[in-house]
Design an enzyme around this catalytic site. Structure first.
Site, PDB file in Angstrom:
ATOM      1  N   PRO A  27       0.607  -1.059   0.076  1.00 57.95           N
ATOM      2  CA  PRO A  27       0.003   0.217  -0.015  1.00 57.95           C
ATOM      3  C   PRO A  27       0.736   1.165   0.013  1.00 57.95           C
ATOM      4  O   PRO A  27       1.426   1.372   1.122  1.00 57.95           O
ATOM      5  CB  PRO A  27      -0.720  -0.161   1.131  1.00 57.95           C
ATOM      6  CG  PRO A  27      -0.368  -1.411   2.002  1.00 57.95           C
ATOM      7  CD  PRO A  27       0.908  -1.887   1.206  1.00 57.95           C
ATOM      8  N   GLU A  28       0.580   2.035  -1.039  1.00 58.33           N
ATOM      9  CA  GLU A  28       1.212   3.289  -1.206  1.00 58.33           C
ATOM     10  C   GLU A  28       0.091   4.413  -1.392  1.00 58.33           C
ATOM     11  O   GLU A  28      -1.180   3.824  -1.423  1.00 58.33           O
ATOM     12  CB  GLU A  28       2.285   3.693  -2.200  1.00 58.33           C
ATOM     13  CG  GLU A  28       3.544   2.784  -1.704  1.00 58.33           C
ATOM     14  CD  GLU A  28       4.843   3.051  -2.486  1.00 58.33           C
ATOM     15  OE1 GLU A  28       4.881   4.282  -3.176  1.00 58.33           O
ATOM     16  OE2 GLU A  28       5.691   2.410  -2.942  1.00 58.33           O
TER      17      GLU A  28
END
Length: 299
Positions: A27-28
């Site tokens: 997750p960015e």
DNA sequence: ACAGGATCCTGGGGGC
DNA sequence: TGCCCCCAGGATCCTG
């Protein structure tokens, strides 16, 4: 302790070279934005009936009386700030970071609970919001009100959103730093939400070498970098929307994560622009990928 | 003050 | 086959 079900992670496809060790999305900002967008219609307007917390603490321990504070609260909104997810509960706020392996899903209460599920919010309609995080790099924190959330972000000196970057601010911050561009992009105080993957992709997009020092850049270069960050993140949000559409739905966890990275995870593979092999170095303690042809090395 | 390094955590992959 | 070591990463704490 939350009972663990017998579900095992799906295997990587043979020959998979991207994210070699991972079978899930790291997750960015684009992934967090996608999660928030997907969760919004599922959560908003619903009420939290009950909370279950796992025994093992996450990196940031939650306050003690979770259940009593959250129970009965409506979900009024869900937003993203950098890589943080902010859930508005009609008074208190729940702030979640997915870390590396965090997942937020809304599933039927009857769905089996996979291992490493740390938080379960039972909603008022037989659905559950579940926070799962294998490596427990993520966090979930309850704040009493909006001011406390703001104070938390202020204390962390969280920088502006990448899409709101003022050119003068950006140029000032980049050129004030005597450190490499990779480290600057990863610094959440300078700009919020850029992680290792999109830092590499943005530098490639801007055709800037990751070891370039910030204080050596001129205005056209900082402008190009700022635009590249926006371009890369926008492109990723557009694509991620489709590539992890079932992230929330729960049914097909596999998804097809063929990401269209141009440098990240492509060590030794030919650059898609100039065919020279992508190189990998370590900067700021992080693996860094770049094209030696497109991103010329500083003297 | 600032920059860089160590730390946390786990499962998968490679080496022997 | 099976063990052991290494690796990945974001935020935070520690050191120089």
């Amino acid at each position: 302790m939350i009972p663990a079900a017998d579900s095992t992670p799906s295997a990587l496809a043979k020959g998979e070279r991207l994210n070699v060790h991972y079978n899930q999305v790291m997750p960015e900002l684009p992934e967090v934005e996608t999660v928030v967008r997907d969760l919004r219609p599922l959560l908003c307007g619903r009420r939290i009936a009950a909370v279950q917390a796992g025994r093992k603490a996450l990196r940031r321990r939650w306050s003690k009386p979770w259940g009593t504070v959250v129970q009965g609260r409506p979900v009024l909104g869900i937003h993203r700030r950098g890589k943080w997810i902010v859930i508005e509960l009609g008074g208190p706020y729940l702030v979640i970071h997915l870390g590396m392996t965090g997942q937020l899903r809304v599933v039927p209460a009857s769905a089996p609970t996979p291992p490493h599920t740390h938080l379960i919010f039972t909603l008022d309609d037989d659905l559950q919001l579940r926070f799962r995080d294998v490596r427990r790099f993520g966090s979930a924190t309850l704040f009493p009100d909006a001011a406390a959330v703001q104070a938390f972000f202020a204390a962390a000196d969280l920088g502006p959103e990448p899409f709101d970057l003022d050119p003068a601010y950006w140029h000032g911050r980049v050129t004030a730093a005597h450190r490499c561009l990779k480290a600057i992009l990863l610094d959440q105080r300078v700009v919020a939400g850029v992680g290792n993957i999109y830092a590499d992709e943005a530098l490639f997009e801007a055709r800037l070498h990751p070891t370039l020092l910030g204080d050596t850049l001129r205005r056209p270069q900082t402008a190009k970098l700022r635009q590249a960050v926006v371009t890369v993140l926008t492109r990723a949000i557009d694509k991620r929307g489709s590539s992890i559409r079932d992230y929330v739905g729960g049914s097909g966890e596999k998804g097809n994560y063929q990401r269209e990275f141009l440098v990240y995870g492509r060590t030794s593979q030919p650059c898609l622009r100039c065919r020279r092999p992508i190189e990998r170095i370590v900067l700021a303690g992080r693996s860094t990928h770049f094209c030696p042809g497109c991103q010329r090395k500083p003297r």
